[in-house]
Structures are given as C-alpha cells and as structure tokens.
Design a protein around this motif. Sequence first.
Motif, short mmCIF file in Angstrom:
data_model
loop_
_atom_site.label_atom_id
_atom_site.label_comp_id
_atom_site.label_asym_id
_atom_site.label_seq_id
_atom_site.Cartn_x
_atom_site.Cartn_y
_atom_site.Cartn_z
N GLN A 19 20.14 -5.26 -0.82
CA GLN A 19 21.34 -5.54 -1.59
C GLN A 19 21.01 -6.51 -2.73
OE1 GLN A 19 24.33 -7.90 0.32
NE2 GLN A 19 25.97 -6.92 -0.82
N PRO A 20 21.19 -6.09 -3.99
CA PRO A 20 20.91 -7.00 -5.10
C PRO A 20 21.82 -8.23 -5.04
CG PRO A 20 21.26 -4.74 -5.87
CD PRO A 20 21.63 -4.78 -4.42
N GLY A 21 21.26 -9.38 -5.42
CA GLY A 21 22.04 -10.60 -5.46
C GLY A 21 22.36 -11.19 -4.10
N ARG A 22 21.64 -10.78 -3.09
CA ARG A 22 21.93 -11.24 -1.72
C ARG A 22 21.81 -12.75 -1.57
NH1 ARG A 22 24.75 -11.77 2.03
NH2 ARG A 22 24.05 -11.69 4.17
N ALA A 23 20.77 -13.34 -2.15
CA ALA A 23 20.54 -14.79 -2.00
C ALA A 23 21.71 -15.59 -2.54
CB ALA A 23 19.25 -15.20 -2.69
N GLU A 24 22.25 -15.16 -3.69
CA GLU A 24 23.33 -15.91 -4.33
C GLU A 24 24.64 -15.82 -3.53
OE1 GLU A 24 21.25 -13.71 -5.69
OE2 GLU A 24 21.15 -13.94 -7.86
N LYS A 25 24.77 -14.84 -2.68
CA LYS A 25 26.01 -14.65 -1.91
C LYS A 25 26.04 -15.48 -0.63
CE LYS A 25 26.69 -10.03 -3.72
NZ LYS A 25 26.60 -8.61 -3.45
N LEU A 26 24.90 -16.01 -0.22
CA LEU A 26 24.86 -16.81 1.00
C LEU A 26 25.45 -18.20 0.75
CD1 LEU A 26 21.26 -15.95 2.23
CD2 LEU A 26 23.41 -15.17 3.24
N SER A 27 26.23 -18.69 1.69
CA SER A 27 26.78 -20.04 1.55
C SER A 27 26.15 -20.99 2.56
CB SER A 27 28.30 -20.03 1.71
OG SER A 27 28.65 -19.50 2.97
N GLU A 28 25.77 -20.46 3.70
CA GLU A 28 25.05 -21.27 4.69
C GLU A 28 24.09 -20.39 5.45
OE1 GLU A 28 27.71 -21.81 8.56
OE2 GLU A 28 28.70 -22.62 6.78
N VAL A 29 23.03 -21.00 5.94
CA VAL A 29 21.99 -20.28 6.67
C VAL A 29 21.50 -21.15 7.83
CG1 VAL A 29 21.17 -18.94 4.69
CG2 VAL A 29 20.13 -21.16 5.20
N MET A 30 20.72 -20.54 8.68
CA MET A 30 20.04 -21.24 9.76
C MET A 30 18.56 -21.21 9.40
SD MET A 30 20.71 -22.62 12.80
CE MET A 30 22.18 -21.84 13.40
N LEU A 31 17.90 -22.36 9.42
CA LEU A 31 16.45 -22.40 9.26
C LEU A 31 15.86 -22.47 10.66
CD1 LEU A 31 15.82 -24.78 6.22
CD2 LEU A 31 16.14 -22.31 6.25
N GLU A 32 14.84 -21.64 10.90
CA GLU A 32 14.21 -21.59 12.22
C GLU A 32 12.70 -21.75 12.06
OE1 GLU A 32 14.83 -18.88 16.02
OE2 GLU A 32 13.89 -17.78 14.38
N LYS A 33 12.16 -22.69 12.82
CA LYS A 33 10.72 -22.93 12.80
C LYS A 33 10.29 -23.50 14.14
CE LYS A 33 6.99 -25.17 10.34
NZ LYS A 33 6.61 -26.09 9.30
N GLY A 35 10.57 -22.59 17.12
CA GLY A 35 11.56 -22.58 18.20
C GLY A 35 12.77 -23.47 17.98
N ARG A 36 12.79 -24.19 16.88
CA ARG A 36 13.97 -25.04 16.61
C ARG A 36 14.77 -24.43 15.46
NH1 ARG A 36 12.40 -29.85 12.72
NH2 ARG A 36 10.57 -28.89 11.81
N GLN A 37 16.07 -24.57 15.56
CA GLN A 37 16.97 -24.05 14.53
C GLN A 37 17.90 -25.15 14.07
OE1 GLN A 37 19.22 -20.75 16.04
NE2 GLN A 37 17.52 -19.34 15.86
N ARG A 38 18.28 -25.05 12.79
CA ARG A 38 19.24 -26.01 12.26
C ARG A 38 20.03 -25.34 11.14
NH1 ARG A 38 18.06 -31.57 9.13
NH2 ARG A 38 20.20 -31.90 8.48
N PRO A 39 21.35 -25.50 11.17
CA PRO A 39 22.16 -24.91 10.09
C PRO A 39 22.11 -25.77 8.84
CG PRO A 39 23.57 -26.02 11.68
CD PRO A 39 22.16 -26.12 12.21
N PHE A 40 22.16 -25.11 7.68
CA PHE A 40 22.19 -25.80 6.40
C PHE A 40 23.18 -25.12 5.48
CE2 PHE A 40 17.99 -27.17 7.82
CZ PHE A 40 17.99 -28.50 7.43
N VAL A 41 23.88 -25.93 4.69
CA VAL A 41 24.75 -25.43 3.63
C VAL A 41 23.89 -25.30 2.37
CG1 VAL A 41 26.74 -25.98 2.16
CG2 VAL A 41 26.82 -26.45 4.62
N ILE A 42 24.05 -24.21 1.65
CA ILE A 42 23.30 -23.98 0.42
C ILE A 42 24.09 -24.58 -0.74
CG2 ILE A 42 22.38 -22.25 -1.16
CD1 ILE A 42 22.06 -20.41 1.30
N GLU A 43 23.48 -25.55 -1.42
CA GLU A 43 24.11 -26.17 -2.60
C GLU A 43 23.94 -25.30 -3.84
OE1 GLU A 43 22.87 -30.15 -3.66
OE2 GLU A 43 23.17 -30.86 -1.61
N GLN A 44 22.73 -24.76 -3.99
CA GLN A 44 22.41 -24.02 -5.21
C GLN A 44 21.27 -23.05 -4.92
OE1 GLN A 44 20.86 -26.53 -8.31
NE2 GLN A 44 21.18 -25.01 -9.90
N VAL A 45 21.28 -21.92 -5.62
CA VAL A 45 20.18 -20.96 -5.57
C VAL A 45 19.81 -20.63 -7.01
CG1 VAL A 45 19.42 -18.66 -4.87
CG2 VAL A 45 21.01 -19.92 -3.42
N TRP A 46 18.52 -20.67 -7.32
CA TRP A 46 18.02 -20.24 -8.61
C TRP A 46 16.73 -19.48 -8.37
CZ3 TRP A 46 13.44 -22.64 -10.45
CH2 TRP A 46 13.05 -23.79 -9.77
#
Length: 164
Positions: A19-33, A35-46
Amino acid sequence: MIRVRGNRGELAGEIYSSQPGRAEKLSEVMLEKDGRQRPFVIEQVWFHDGRPVFKFTGIDSISEAKPWSGADILAPESERIRPEPGEYSHADLIGCSMIGSSSPDKAPIGTVVGVEDYGGAPLLRVETAEGREILVPFAGAICREIDVTAKTIRVELPEGLTEL
C-alpha cells in the motif's frame, strides 16, 4: 529492521506493505527487539533514500535510539491492512511450522523465523529442527498449503534444499 538516523533520535526503517504511503498513515507502532516490546507514538515520518525515517515520542537522542536499532516495527492490529485472499502478511507467516507434503509422520522441517524480500519471490527463513537455517522460496510450486490459523505451511521442497 531499523537503524539510528540523525542526531534527534530518529530511526530509519523498512515498511513491508504493497500500500503506497503506508508509513505516513501509521500513528503508533510497537517496537520489538530481543523479545521485548514497547509501544511508541509516531511524531513525524519523512523519507531519506526511499526509506521512511521515524521520529518517536520519547526518543530524543542517539543514545535513546540506539537500543532500538535492529528492532522490528509492528503496526497495531487495528491499523493493519488485511491481505487479500491468497496473500499473507509477514507476521502471519512467522512462527508457522513447515511440514513436508510427503512426510507421513507430519514431522516438521522447521519453523519460519523471518521473511526476506529482495524483489523476487520472498524467501522464508526457516530454522530447522537441527538448529540450521535454510531459505525456502515462498512460491506456490513449493508452499502447497498455507494455514495461518493453524500456523502450518505444507511444502514440497526441491530435492537437496535442506542440505544446502
């Protein structure tokens, strides 16, 4: 996979979506590394060199970003795009048990631990029961039955593939 980019704690990433433009449509994500996960709000994407660069709330320096270098970016279930029939997301495939079609005892060949996409048919990264890693093309001629609900992929592997 993501890496540190810039000195404000930004992380460059990869988005596996048709889907084109997928990154810009996300508002929050989970980072996983590791075995640990943490939610983050996306301030900006460029974008830089065709890759999205994310600025997350609460990550404001290189030292705060470094622990998340190499992490997977996971979209929340509510923001995931459902694949069309016959299509599968990487998240659906990871964790599937791979079973040979001709295996009478249904002994697994291994478990899908990742998906590599280099522009052709994706490759399933499979950890075998012996602890080795093999790459299996994600193609209909090889992956005969896919049941993501049961987390199984029944395959007909070319002779010698598991010995490579």
